[in-house]
Design an enzyme around this catalytic site. Structure first.
Site, PDB file in Angstrom:
ATOM      1  CD  GLU A 254      -5.451  -8.317   3.268  1.00  0.00           C
ATOM      2  OE1 GLU A 254      -6.268  -9.090   3.787  1.00  0.00           O
ATOM      3  OE2 GLU A 254      -5.728  -7.629   2.262  1.00  0.00           O
TER       4      GLU A 254
ATOM      5  CE  LYS B  70     -12.096  -3.034   1.008  1.00  0.00           C
ATOM      6  NZ  LYS B  70     -11.868  -3.266  -0.417  1.00  0.00           N
TER       7      LYS B  70
ATOM      8  CD  GLU C 256     -13.476  -2.399  -3.549  1.00  0.00           C
ATOM      9  OE1 GLU C 256     -13.568  -2.322  -2.309  1.00  0.00           O
ATOM     10  OE2 GLU C 256     -12.974  -3.382  -4.149  1.00  0.00           O
TER      11      GLU C 256
ATOM     12  CE1 TYR D  66       5.185  10.644  16.626  1.00  0.00           C
ATOM     13  CE2 TYR D  66       5.332  12.760  17.753  1.00  0.00           C
ATOM     14  CZ  TYR D  66       5.527  11.394  17.740  1.00  0.00           C
ATOM     15  OH  TYR D  66       6.060  10.763  18.832  1.00  0.00           O
TER      16      TYR D  66
END
Length: 114
Positions: free
Chosen positions: A66, A92, A13, A45
């Site tokens: 997290e 993910k 990953e 934005y």
């Protein structure tokens, strides 16, 4: 928002990377912007998107999503003084576990310290 980044607990990953979907909700008073219809009376934005991109794609590699969500929420609260709170979701899509999972994600809600 969708970004390609190299976060995760597994070496592949972090080496190969994967797609992350990030959703952000910002809590702030929009009364002034609603009445004025002026961009300067609300959050920029495009700038918020760029900050999220920088955290997810260019920030430090994280083991957990997290930690990615915490980094995003902290950055947004530190950058935009009018934002009282935010909710950040990080997902993910391709989870490296045995079996089928459409996606895996976390959602954190953070508020400005009083």
């Amino acid at each position: 928002m969708e970004f390609f980044a190299k976060h995760g607990a597994l070496a592949p990953e972090r080496e190969l990377g994967q797609k992350f979907t990030v959703n952000v909700e910002l809590a702030l008073c929009l009364r002034r912007a609603g009445a004025s219809d002026a961009l300067e009376d609300t959050v920029d934005y495009a700038r918020a998107w760029a900050l999220v991109r920088d955290v997810v794609q260019r920030g430090p590699t994280r083991v957990t999503i997290e930690a990615v969500a915490e980094d995003v929420s902290r950055t947004l609260l530190e950058t935009f003084a009018d934002v009282r709170a935010c909710v950040v979701s990080v997902d993910k899509r391709e989870v490296a576990i045995e079996g089928h999972l459409g996606s895996l994600g976390v959602r954190v809600a953070r508020a400005r310290d009083a």
